[in-house]
Design an enzyme around this catalytic site. Sequence first.
Site, PDB file in Angstrom:
ATOM      1  N   HIS A 100       0.945  -1.208   0.097  1.00 36.13           N
ATOM      2  CA  HIS A 100      -0.149  -0.008  -0.014  1.00 36.13           C
ATOM      3  C   HIS A 100       0.813   1.079  -0.128  1.00 36.13           C
ATOM      4  O   HIS A 100       2.119   1.304   0.622  1.00 36.13           O
ATOM      5  CB  HIS A 100      -0.832  -0.033   1.203  1.00 36.13           C
ATOM      6  CG  HIS A 100      -0.319  -0.244   2.326  1.00 36.13           C
ATOM      7  ND1 HIS A 100       0.108  -1.415   2.868  1.00 36.13           N
ATOM      8  CD2 HIS A 100       0.159   0.720   3.531  1.00 36.13           C
ATOM      9  CE1 HIS A 100       0.680  -1.256   3.947  1.00 36.13           C
ATOM     10  NE2 HIS A 100       0.761  -0.184   4.503  1.00 36.13           N
ATOM     11  N   HIS A 102       0.917   5.162   0.951  1.00 41.34           N
ATOM     12  CA  HIS A 102       0.256   6.283   1.982  1.00 41.34           C
ATOM     13  C   HIS A 102       0.162   7.544   1.067  1.00 41.34           C
ATOM     14  O   HIS A 102       1.260   8.076   0.672  1.00 41.34           O
ATOM     15  CB  HIS A 102       0.792   6.295   3.021  1.00 41.34           C
ATOM     16  CG  HIS A 102       0.706   4.915   4.056  1.00 41.34           C
ATOM     17  ND1 HIS A 102      -0.096   5.109   5.204  1.00 41.34           N
ATOM     18  CD2 HIS A 102       1.815   4.066   4.273  1.00 41.34           C
ATOM     19  CE1 HIS A 102       0.329   3.970   5.689  1.00 41.34           C
ATOM     20  NE2 HIS A 102       1.308   3.194   5.124  1.00 41.34           N
TER      21      HIS A 102
HETATM   22  P1  5GP Z   1       1.684   0.186   7.273  1.00 39.42           P
HETATM   23  O1  5GP Z   1       2.295   0.613   8.726  1.00 39.42           O
HETATM   24  O2  5GP Z   1       1.706  -1.272   7.156  1.00 39.42           O
HETATM   25  O3  5GP Z   1       2.543   1.024   6.133  1.00 39.42           O
HETATM   26  O4  5GP Z   1       0.453   0.875   7.119  1.00 39.42           O
HETATM   27  C1  5GP Z   1      -0.893   0.328   7.549  1.00 39.42           C
HETATM   28  C2  5GP Z   1      -2.053   1.410   7.516  1.00 39.42           C
HETATM   29  O5  5GP Z   1      -3.291   0.812   7.364  1.00 39.42           O
HETATM   30  C3  5GP Z   1      -2.215   2.172   8.946  1.00 39.42           C
HETATM   31  O6  5GP Z   1      -2.030   3.503   8.489  1.00 39.42           O
HETATM   32  C4  5GP Z   1      -3.448   1.800   9.427  1.00 39.42           C
HETATM   33  O7  5GP Z   1      -4.021   2.848   9.976  1.00 39.42           O
HETATM   34  C5  5GP Z   1      -4.192   1.284   8.106  1.00 39.42           C
HETATM   35  N1  5GP Z   1      -5.341   0.280   8.420  1.00 39.42           N
HETATM   36  C6  5GP Z   1      -4.911  -0.939   9.192  1.00 39.42           C
HETATM   37  N2  5GP Z   1      -6.106  -1.666   8.786  1.00 39.42           N
HETATM   38  C7  5GP Z   1      -7.026  -1.166   8.190  1.00 39.42           C
HETATM   39  C8  5GP Z   1      -8.123  -1.323   7.619  1.00 39.42           C
HETATM   40  O8  5GP Z   1      -9.072  -2.265   7.878  1.00 39.42           O
HETATM   41  N3  5GP Z   1      -8.988  -0.261   7.138  1.00 39.42           N
HETATM   42  C9  5GP Z   1      -8.160   0.967   6.614  1.00 39.42           C
HETATM   43  N4  5GP Z   1      -9.061   1.711   5.827  1.00 39.42           N
HETATM   44  N5  5GP Z   1      -7.197   1.317   7.074  1.00 39.42           N
HETATM   45  C10 5GP Z   1      -6.328   0.290   7.774  1.00 39.42           C
END
Ligand code: 5GP
Length: 133
Positions: A100, A102
């Site tokens: 993903h 951001h």
């Molecule tokens: P990472 O730390 O892996 O780069 O980011 C994961 C992101 O996914 C975090 O910003 C968290 O808030 C978001 N996130 C985790 N679970 C969900 C979900 O079920 N739905 C949405 N919309 N965001 C999620």
Amino acid sequence: MGDNCIFCKIANGEIPSATIYEDGDFRAILDLGPASKGHTLILPKKHAANLFDLPDETASKLLVLAKKLGATLKDGLQADGLNLVQNNGTAAGQTVFHFHLHLIPRYANDTVNVKWQPGKLTEEDKAEILKFF
Ligand code: 5GP
Ligand code: ZN
């Protein structure tokens, strides 16, 4: 992959999400724990754990989409800036192991922290790294 991947389920519409954009390759959703107003995640519909697993064709479409959605977010929310952040591996802060990107709108005097303490590029590190390329 897919059965146990929450972002596969979200990307493919099995779990509802606040979707701001969708096409055949991607879904862009609002983050449930936003760093700032408008924090968005672009998810590929086909599972890839991280950047290194992402097919080149998907990777090349991604930045074009990020540019378009980022501009719409920035203009619509009257943000002052935008960060693209993309974490690969636990050490890098990745918590969901489906790629993903951001998109984090930035506002003057907001509390978002994407800063680091600058180090110093040593001659040894430079020589070591230049050998890889
Ligand atoms: P990472 O730390 O892996 O780069 O980011 C994961 C992101 O996914 C975090 O910003 C968290 O808030 C978001 N996130 C985790 N679970 C969900 C979900 O079920 N739905 C949405 N919309 N965001 C999620
Ligand atoms: Zn997945």
